[in-house]
Enzyme design. Structure first.
Site, PDB file in Angstrom:
ATOM      1  N   GLY A 112     -14.484  20.076  41.769  1.00  0.00           N
ATOM      2  CA  GLY A 112     -13.101  19.635  41.604  1.00  0.00           C
ATOM      3  C   GLY A 112     -13.083  18.132  41.472  1.00  0.00           C
ATOM      4  O   GLY A 112     -13.076  17.579  40.367  1.00  0.00           O
ATOM      5  N   SER A 119      -3.529  25.833  35.720  1.00  0.00           N
ATOM      6  CA  SER A 119      -2.083  25.989  35.559  1.00  0.00           C
ATOM      7  C   SER A 119      -1.840  26.607  34.185  1.00  0.00           C
ATOM      8  O   SER A 119      -2.278  26.045  33.174  1.00  0.00           O
ATOM      9  CB  SER A 119      -1.391  24.624  35.639  1.00  0.00           C
ATOM     10  OG  SER A 119      -1.702  24.006  36.851  1.00  0.00           O
ATOM     11  N   GLU A 140      -4.723  16.225  39.799  1.00  0.00           N
ATOM     12  CA  GLU A 140      -4.908  15.062  38.891  1.00  0.00           C
ATOM     13  C   GLU A 140      -5.745  14.003  39.600  1.00  0.00           C
ATOM     14  O   GLU A 140      -5.546  12.801  39.411  1.00  0.00           O
ATOM     15  CB  GLU A 140      -3.559  14.461  38.445  1.00  0.00           C
ATOM     16  CG  GLU A 140      -2.556  15.466  37.909  1.00  0.00           C
ATOM     17  CD  GLU A 140      -2.599  15.649  36.404  1.00  0.00           C
ATOM     18  OE1 GLU A 140      -3.246  14.841  35.728  1.00  0.00           O
ATOM     19  OE2 GLU A 140      -2.005  16.624  35.927  1.00  0.00           O
ATOM     20  N   ASN A 191      -5.596  12.211  46.391  1.00  0.00           N
ATOM     21  CA  ASN A 191      -5.226  10.844  46.774  1.00  0.00           C
ATOM     22  C   ASN A 191      -6.378  10.110  47.451  1.00  0.00           C
ATOM     23  O   ASN A 191      -6.393   8.876  47.479  1.00  0.00           O
ATOM     24  CB  ASN A 191      -3.941  10.862  47.615  1.00  0.00           C
ATOM     25  CG  ASN A 191      -2.726  11.067  46.719  1.00  0.00           C
ATOM     26  OD1 ASN A 191      -2.869  11.269  45.503  1.00  0.00           O
ATOM     27  ND2 ASN A 191      -1.526  10.996  47.291  1.00  0.00           N
TER      28      ASN A 191
HETATM   29  C1  LIG Z   1      -1.689  24.360  42.137  1.00  0.00           C
HETATM   30  C2  LIG Z   1      -2.873  23.713  41.504  1.00  0.00           C
HETATM   31  C3  LIG Z   1      -2.894  23.575  40.122  1.00  0.00           C
HETATM   32  C4  LIG Z   1      -4.010  22.985  39.499  1.00  0.00           C
HETATM   33  N1  LIG Z   1      -4.033  22.906  38.122  1.00  0.00           N
HETATM   34  C5  LIG Z   1      -5.193  22.497  37.522  1.00  0.00           C
HETATM   35  C6  LIG Z   1      -5.298  22.551  36.091  1.00  0.00           C
HETATM   36  O1  LIG Z   1      -4.363  22.936  35.388  1.00  0.00           O
HETATM   37  N2  LIG Z   1      -6.463  22.190  35.527  1.00  0.00           N
HETATM   38  C7  LIG Z   1      -7.540  21.758  36.262  1.00  0.00           C
HETATM   39  O2  LIG Z   1      -8.579  21.433  35.677  1.00  0.00           O
HETATM   40  N3  LIG Z   1      -7.461  21.692  37.628  1.00  0.00           N
HETATM   41  C8  LIG Z   1      -6.321  22.059  38.265  1.00  0.00           C
HETATM   42  N4  LIG Z   1      -6.224  22.024  39.638  1.00  0.00           N
HETATM   43  C9  LIG Z   1      -7.397  21.632  40.421  1.00  0.00           C
HETATM   44  C10 LIG Z   1      -7.260  20.285  41.095  1.00  0.00           C
HETATM   45  O3  LIG Z   1      -7.342  19.268  40.155  1.00  0.00           O
HETATM   46  C11 LIG Z   1      -8.356  20.222  42.167  1.00  0.00           C
HETATM   47  O4  LIG Z   1      -7.986  21.131  43.196  1.00  0.00           O
HETATM   48  C12 LIG Z   1      -8.531  18.821  42.719  1.00  0.00           C
HETATM   49  O5  LIG Z   1      -9.104  17.989  41.745  1.00  0.00           O
HETATM   50  C13 LIG Z   1      -9.422  18.798  43.979  1.00  0.00           C
HETATM   51  O6  LIG Z   1     -10.607  19.481  43.775  1.00  0.00           O
HETATM   52  P1  LIG Z   1     -11.092  20.580  44.861  1.00  0.00           P
HETATM   53  O7  LIG Z   1      -9.946  21.474  45.113  1.00  0.00           O
HETATM   54  O8  LIG Z   1     -12.337  21.176  44.361  1.00  0.00           O
HETATM   55  O9  LIG Z   1     -11.352  19.739  46.174  1.00  0.00           O
HETATM   56  P2  LIG Z   1     -12.733  18.996  46.575  1.00  0.00           P
HETATM   57  O10 LIG Z   1     -13.177  18.146  45.454  1.00  0.00           O
HETATM   58  O11 LIG Z   1     -13.667  20.003  47.084  1.00  0.00           O
HETATM   59  O12 LIG Z   1     -12.217  18.057  47.762  1.00  0.00           O
HETATM   60  C14 LIG Z   1     -12.080  18.510  49.109  1.00  0.00           C
HETATM   61  C15 LIG Z   1     -11.638  17.302  49.948  1.00  0.00           C
HETATM   62  O13 LIG Z   1     -12.672  16.303  49.927  1.00  0.00           O
HETATM   63  C16 LIG Z   1     -12.144  15.067  49.464  1.00  0.00           C
HETATM   64  N5  LIG Z   1     -13.173  14.363  48.695  1.00  0.00           N
HETATM   65  C17 LIG Z   1     -13.968  14.860  47.709  1.00  0.00           C
HETATM   66  N6  LIG Z   1     -14.769  13.903  47.229  1.00  0.00           N
HETATM   67  C18 LIG Z   1     -14.502  12.777  47.916  1.00  0.00           C
HETATM   68  C19 LIG Z   1     -15.001  11.431  47.893  1.00  0.00           C
HETATM   69  N7  LIG Z   1     -15.928  11.049  47.007  1.00  0.00           N
HETATM   70  N8  LIG Z   1     -14.482  10.532  48.757  1.00  0.00           N
HETATM   71  C20 LIG Z   1     -13.516  10.889  49.635  1.00  0.00           C
HETATM   72  N9  LIG Z   1     -12.987  12.134  49.689  1.00  0.00           N
HETATM   73  C21 LIG Z   1     -13.469  13.059  48.846  1.00  0.00           C
HETATM   74  C22 LIG Z   1     -10.948  15.449  48.598  1.00  0.00           C
HETATM   75  O14 LIG Z   1     -10.043  14.373  48.481  1.00  0.00           O
HETATM   76  C23 LIG Z   1     -10.388  16.622  49.395  1.00  0.00           C
HETATM   77  O15 LIG Z   1      -9.596  16.146  50.456  1.00  0.00           O
HETATM   78  C24 LIG Z   1      -5.099  22.545  40.278  1.00  0.00           C
HETATM   79  C25 LIG Z   1      -5.042  22.672  41.676  1.00  0.00           C
HETATM   80  C26 LIG Z   1      -3.957  23.249  42.286  1.00  0.00           C
HETATM   81  C27 LIG Z   1      -3.952  23.389  43.789  1.00  0.00           C
END
Ligand SMILES: Cc1cc2nc3c(=O)[nH]c(=O)nc-3n(C[C@H](O)[C@H](O)[C@H](O)COP(=O)(O)OP(=O)(O)OC[C@H]3O[C@@H](n4cnc5c(N)ncnc54)[C@H](O)[C@@H]3O)c2cc1C
Length: 380
Positions: A130, A157, A362, A365
């Protein structure tokens, strides 16, 4: 320095606001309950130019700037942030296709994209990647005719709802330079979708995994050049972050407006609750926070419009600041409605749920702070 909106910008905001109040707000709760947005909304959106906000006028788009686009999303989110944010994703994909697609691909797909007869989804995230998006593993192997795709995109989405998917896939080695962008039409053989995700907010938008199982696409469906897909995906995100921030801003403003009205009507201890000074200060704090958020957002959008070297940093800062402020304000608005804020009829609890995800997607934060800190360290 002029902070005023131009006459044209005011007209854009007013048009989007009127459309949202007329065509979206009355139905937002029903669409949330149904878990989908009726597809016949989109051609009406397209007719206003809102499906191609920053596609150039030469290419048939609205040719607006990024600041103009934030006005549209701020205004539409006053009706429903879930619907507005879905439109932002379509616009992000439309801009990618317009900027990087070759003439043949554009001639084929852009008419539908502009009218929004073709609704687009953006597919970057995968179950195992992600925030670390460049670690994506969905593979696109070359064939004689094009590519065969295998892998899974998560959290998409519009998954299973959209008409086409703009997908970041691996055509080369590990890392960002091995990523390309491809255009996959609904109905392609080997394309399937996971079950609908049951979500806290954004419930009117269908979200599902997008799965590729020996999914064949023609070479003409490659967007731009092989190996540049990650750059294209990131270019789309600067503007996407502004739009998501604008969605938080518009929704929080509508919650604050409703709260101001409610506090004049609701009585406790023999007087309207807006007469308690402690609560007046909370109103003032929310007003200050949203005005600061608006100014910061428009400043970041202006940077992107003017190709400022620090535009990416400003988009990241604004996304973090405005989405945090928006969530804080809608939560406070719920509190000031007392128990009624917790009831769906008052419309505030939906905003609390809808805005929460703006702090996650996107780029989370936390990742926005990574971008800002990296820039600070590089330039010290
Ligand atoms: C309702 C919904 C709609 C979405 N729609 C789309 C879409 O249309 N297309 C698409 O491609 N994606 C989509 N997403 C995915 C979204 O972009 C990802 O969920 C998001 O980028 C976070 O990735 P992850 O869930 O794998 O979390 P992870 O990357 O696993 O993160 C887990 C936690 O670790 C933190 N973290 C990770 N790396 C670091 C770092 N280097 N330093 C500090 N903190 C860190 C994160 O901030 C988070 O708190 C959607 C998500 C949701 C919930």
């Amino acid at each position: 320095m002029d902070f005023a909106l131009s006459e044209e910008q005011t007209a854009i905001f007013d048009m989007a606001y009127a459309f949202g109040q007329d065509q979206i707000a009355p139905y937002a709760r029903a669409w949330e309950a149904a878990g989908t947005i009726p597809k016949d909304l989109w051609p009406k959106v397209g007719a206003l130019g809102f499906a191609s906000l920053y596609v150039s006028e030469d290419a048939g788009g609205a040719g607006l700037g990024r600041l103009d686009a934030t006005l549209v999303f701020e205004a539409l989110s006053m009706a429903c942030p879930s619907v507005a944010a879905f439109l932002s994703i379509h616009n992000m994909c439309a801009k990618m296709l317009d900027s990087f697609g070759d003439d043949a691909l554009k001639a084929r797909v852009m008419p539908g994209v502009l009218s929004m007869g073709t609704v687009l989804s953006y597919c970057l995230t995968e179950p195992g990647s992600g925030s670390d998006a460049a670690a994506l593993r969905t593979r696109a192997e070359r064939t004689n005719e094009g590519y065969v795709l295998n892998g899974t995109k998560a959290f998409i989405s519009g998954g299973g709802y959209s008409d086409a998917y703009v997908c970041m896939v691996r055509t080369g080695d590990d890392g960002p330079k091995g990523v390309s962008t491809v255009y996959v039409e609904d109905g392609a053989e080997g394309l399937s979708f996971g079950a609908l995700e049951d979500k806290m907010g954004w419930r009117s938008q269908p979200t599902a995994q997008v799965q590729f199982d020996n999914c064949n696409i023609l070479s003409g469906n490659l967007v731009g050049e092989e190996g540049k897909g990650f750059t294209y995906a990131m270019k789309g995100l600067d503007g996407g972050r502004l739009n998501i921030a604008a969605c938080s801003l518009g929704a929080a403003q509508s919650a604050l407006d409703a709260t101001l009205a409610y506090m004049g009507e609701r009585k406790a201890f023999g007087q309207p609750i807006d007469q308690f000074q402690g609560l007046q200060w909370r109103l003032a704090d929310m007003e200050i926070e949203l005005q600061a958020a608006r100014t910061f957002l428009r400043h970041a959008a202006w940077k992107l419009d003017n190709d400022a070297p620090d535009a990416t940093k400003f988009c990241a800062m604004a996304k973090k600041f405005v989405t945090d402020a928006g969530s804080k304000v809608v939560d406070q608005c719920l509190q000031l409605h007392g128990g009624y804020g917790y009831l769906a009829d008052y419309g505030i609890e939906k905003l609390v749920r809808d805005l929460r995800v703006h702090q996650i997607l996107e780029g989370t934060n936390e990742i926005m702070r990574v971008i800002v800190a990296r820039d600070m360290l590089k330039n010290r």
